[in-house]
Every structure is written in structure tokens, then in C-alpha cells.
Write an enzyme that holds these catalytic residues in place. Structure first.
Site, mmCIF file in Angstrom:
data_model
loop_
_atom_site.group_PDB
_atom_site.id
_atom_site.type_symbol
_atom_site.label_atom_id
_atom_site.label_comp_id
_atom_site.label_asym_id
_atom_site.label_seq_id
_atom_site.Cartn_x
_atom_site.Cartn_y
_atom_site.Cartn_z
ATOM 1 N N GLU A 1 61.240 20.337 -5.625
ATOM 2 C CA GLU A 1 60.914 19.933 -6.892
ATOM 3 C C GLU A 1 59.670 19.080 -6.769
ATOM 4 O O GLU A 1 58.924 19.042 -7.766
ATOM 5 C CB GLU A 1 62.021 19.090 -7.448
ATOM 6 C CG GLU A 1 63.265 20.256 -7.823
ATOM 7 C CD GLU A 1 62.874 21.178 -8.607
ATOM 8 O OE1 GLU A 1 61.802 20.985 -9.692
ATOM 9 O OE2 GLU A 1 63.344 22.178 -8.699
ATOM 10 N N TYR B 1 61.935 13.370 -13.970
ATOM 11 C CA TYR B 1 62.190 14.780 -14.015
ATOM 12 C C TYR B 1 62.688 15.054 -12.498
ATOM 13 O O TYR B 1 63.628 15.819 -12.514
ATOM 14 C CB TYR B 1 60.659 15.373 -13.928
ATOM 15 C CG TYR B 1 60.477 16.701 -13.410
ATOM 16 C CD1 TYR B 1 61.137 17.696 -14.383
ATOM 17 C CD2 TYR B 1 60.301 17.171 -12.094
ATOM 18 C CE1 TYR B 1 61.393 19.090 -13.936
ATOM 19 C CE2 TYR B 1 60.692 18.400 -11.726
ATOM 20 C CZ TYR B 1 61.056 19.328 -12.477
ATOM 21 O OH TYR B 1 61.206 20.825 -12.177
ATOM 22 N N ASP C 1 60.248 20.206 -17.577
ATOM 23 C CA ASP C 1 59.128 20.427 -17.129
ATOM 24 C C ASP C 1 58.031 21.182 -18.203
ATOM 25 O O ASP C 1 58.391 21.204 -19.315
ATOM 26 C CB ASP C 1 59.089 21.032 -15.704
ATOM 27 C CG ASP C 1 59.132 22.350 -15.890
ATOM 28 O OD1 ASP C 1 59.764 22.924 -17.063
ATOM 29 O OD2 ASP C 1 59.198 22.880 -14.805
HETATM 30 N N1 ADE Z 1 59.445 24.855 -10.987
HETATM 31 C C1 ADE Z 1 59.821 23.738 -10.724
HETATM 32 N N2 ADE Z 1 61.021 23.582 -10.188
HETATM 33 C C2 ADE Z 1 61.494 25.014 -9.937
HETATM 34 C C3 ADE Z 1 62.660 25.752 -9.526
HETATM 35 N N3 ADE Z 1 63.634 25.056 -9.019
HETATM 36 N N4 ADE Z 1 62.355 26.971 -9.569
HETATM 37 C C4 ADE Z 1 61.412 27.738 -10.087
HETATM 38 N N5 ADE Z 1 60.412 26.923 -10.601
HETATM 39 C C5 ADE Z 1 60.406 25.685 -10.586
#
Ligand code: ADE
Length: 346
Positions: A51, A134, A152
Site C-alpha cells: 500500500e 489511507y 484512493d
Molecule cells: N492500489 C492500491 N492498493 C491496491 C491493492 N491492494 N490492490 C490493487 N491495487 C491497489
């Protein structure tokens, strides 16, 4: 034919079932992810690391970094023990270097204050150094299946389209987060968050949404409007300012190139870099040592807040620098300097 969308909030159970069903069939296979509905949660360390990396960059760009990091530092304690410089060098190319420093601060706090175990609640995660709203929500949902509202840019776009929100971003952000929150329940919150992300990345794309294959099209007021790509509405961006500068590729004639460590604070703080002039409207050519400097052309780079043209100058010489093998140097440098070095050595 006029298309009328079903109400996302009044018809929430059906919408959720449609999206989760789609995710069960279409979820991307990603190295930090447990399969949908598998009940097995991936290691919180891997979820957290992914993340942090995925903020501001795409899955294809972040994935090789994720694999490299987890091979080199398989557990949070391994990362916590990494020397700062090694971590910063491994992060080179991912951008937003303050995040690499926060990453290390967080790993060290988990290792030393929490016995190497990540807190399993959103509030507990939020209290870790460098973990923002976030990241705390995403890790709580994805690693611990906590009911958390994970918002997000992908999720914002999906919400703006589903409800055809006319308020422009960024003013619309609180409203988009509220709309996202209305759809979160205690049923499969980790899968729900990732389903929305996958929908945003693969179907509800910024420029050419694939509405014909969208599992939630029936609820989408943006689709019903005939112009879903209009959402989220954006104010015209003020043009990015442009700056100029010089970057100096100083070689020792023995296969090494001169690097400097940048000051801890500020742009690319703490990273290794090439010596440069100031960056501005008309910066002076100010080489780091006297030598026979020659022009090697220029490179362009775009940062969040400005774009930059760096004129690259090359010489052979000596001096107090971090002398680094030419063939390895680019790998430890932020992208802007890797580009300039490649130009200088061409
Ligand atoms: N973008 C941010 N976190 C994500 C996740 N866990 N899976 C796919 N896209 C992402």
C-alpha cells in the site's frame, strides 16, 4: 432510449453483490494479495508495504519493487534493521522519497514497540509513524478484514461516476469519501476495498471506461448521463511551472562517477544524486569542481509541482564525493538523476 440508473445507496445490497461477484471472478492476481473470499489474509507486512508503494504509482510499476523488497527483507524486522542508505537506494525510482523514510520509521516502530506485530485495528495502525489515513484504512481492511472506508483515487473516481457528482475535485473529496462509506459493511471489507480498486484500475479507467463490461453499470448515474468520463469533474489545472538546471557527471577516468548525498530535508531528501546547480528560471552554471566541462545535451523530468530541464555537463576530475561505479550508479539514483547520468555516460 433513456437510461436511468438504479440508486446506489437504496439498492446497496444488490450493487455490492454484483461487484463482489465480479471480483470473485476477475480479481487480479497480485503478489501481496490473498485470493478473493479465501478467508486467508496475507501477511500485514506485505499488505502495508504494497500500500505504501502503490500510493501515487501503478501496480505494474510497483510490483518489481515489491518483489525485490520482500525477497531482501522478508519480515518487518528485517526491514527495520536495514541501513537507511540501503533502503533509500532500493526505493530509487519509486518517487516520493519522504515515503521511504516514513517506511523505515514505521518498520522500526513495529519491530521495537510492537514486538514485530502490526496493530490489527485502523486506530492502532494510524498511530504508527508515517501511516496516514489511507494506509491505516487499507491495511485494516485488507490484512485484518476490518470494516474500514478505503478511499484512493480509483475509489474516488468510481464514486464520482456512480453518483454523477458535479462538484469538482478536490472540493468534492469529502463527499466522495462519504458516498464510499455508505457502501462499506462488515461483510468482506478487504475484498470490497480491493474490488473497488480493481474496478477503478481495469474497468472504470480514467480516460476510456469500459462501461460495457462494468458489473455496476446499472447503478451508475455517470453511465446513464452518457458521458461517464466527465467525472470526476476537474478544475483546469494551473500550468506546472518550469525550471531549468545543470547536472554534472564527473568521472574519475577509472570507471567511477561522483555522487553526493542530498540534504535530508527537501526534494529527493536523503537520496543520492548528481551534483547540480540551483534549479530555477535562469540558473548559473556552477560546476562542483574546476574541470574541462563539456555539454552532453539535456533531459526532461516532471515532478508533482514543476517540470525540469536539466542540461547535462561531463568532465573527468577529482574531488570529495561519493565515488560510485558507473555501471551501478544509476540503480541507486532517483529517476531524474538516473536519466541525467545515462545521458552523460552515453
Ligand atoms: N492500489 C492500491 N492498493 C491496491 C491493492 N491492494 N490492490 C490493487 N491495487 C491497489
Amino acid at each position: 432510449m433513456t437510461v436511468v440508473a438504479r440508486s446506489a445507496s437504496e439498492d446497496k445490497d444488490a450493487l455490492r453483490a454484483a461487484l463482489l461477484g465480479w471480483y470473485d471472478a476477475a480479481a487480479r492476481t497480485l503478489p501481496w494479495r490473498a485470493g478473493p473470499g479465501s478467508g486467508t489474509r496475507t501477511d500485514p507486512y506485505r499488505v502495508w508495504l504494497s500500500e505504501v508503494m502503490l500510493q501515487q504509482t501503478t501496480v505494474p510499476h510497483a510490483t518489481p519493487y515489491f518483489l525485490k523488497f520482500t525477497e531482501r527483507w522478508p519480515m518487518v524486522g528485517d526491514l527495520a534493521a536495514a541501513p537507511d542508505a540501503e533502503l533509500m537506494a532500493a526505493w530509487a525510482g519509486l518517487g516520493y522519497y519522504a515515503r521511504a523514510r516514513n517506511l523505515l520509521a514505521c518498520a522500526r516502530a513495529v519491530a521495537s514497540d510492537h514486538g514485530g506485530v502490526f496493530p490489527d485495528t485502523e486506530a492502532g495502525l494510524r498511530a504508527l509513524p508515517g501511516v496516514g489515513a489511507y494506509t491505516a484504512a487499507a491495511v485494516a481492511a485488507i490484512a485484518f478484514d476490518r470494516e474500514a472506508n478505503v478511499v484512493d483515487g480509483n475509489v474516488e473516481r468510481v464514486m464520482a461516476r456512480l453518483s454523477a457528482v458535479e462538484t469538482p475535485v478536490p472540493a468534492a473529496r469529502p463527499e466522495l469519501a462519504r458516498l464510499a462509506g455508505l457502501l462499506v459493511t462488515d461483510q468482506r471489507p478487504g475484498d470490497w476495498a480491493q474490488a473497488l480498486m480493481d474496478l477503478g484500475a481495469t474497468v472504470c479507467r480514467p480516460k476510456s471506461p469500459a462501461c460495457l463490461v462494468c458489473p455496476v453499470r446499472d447503478w451508475c448515474a455517470g453511465y446513464a448521463s452518457g458521458a461517464p468520463e466527465r467525472f470526476p469533474v476537474k478544475l483546469k489545472k494551473a500550468d506546472r511551472p518550469h525550471r531549468q538546471g545543470f547536472a554534472y557527471v564527473l568521472r574519475d577516468g577509472d570507471g567511477r562517477v561522483a555522487l553526493v548525498q542530498r540534504p535530508a530535508k527537501g526534494l529527493l531528501g536523503g537520496m543520492m544524486g548528481l551534483p547540480t546547480s540551483d534549479w530555477g528560471a535562469t540558473p548559473a552554471d556552477s560546476p562542483p569542481v574546476e574541470a574541462d566541462w563539456t555539454d552532453a545535451g539535456a533531459i526532461e523530468h516532471v515532478f508533482t509541482h514543476f517540470s525540469l530541464t536539466l542540461s547535462v555537463r561531463v568532465a573527468t576530475g577529482q574531488g570529495e564525493f561519493v565515488w560510485t561505479a558507473e555501471d551501478a550508479a544509476a540503480k541507486a539514483l532517483p529517476t531524474v538523476f538516473a536519466k541525467a547520468l545515462t545521458r552523460g555516460l552515453a
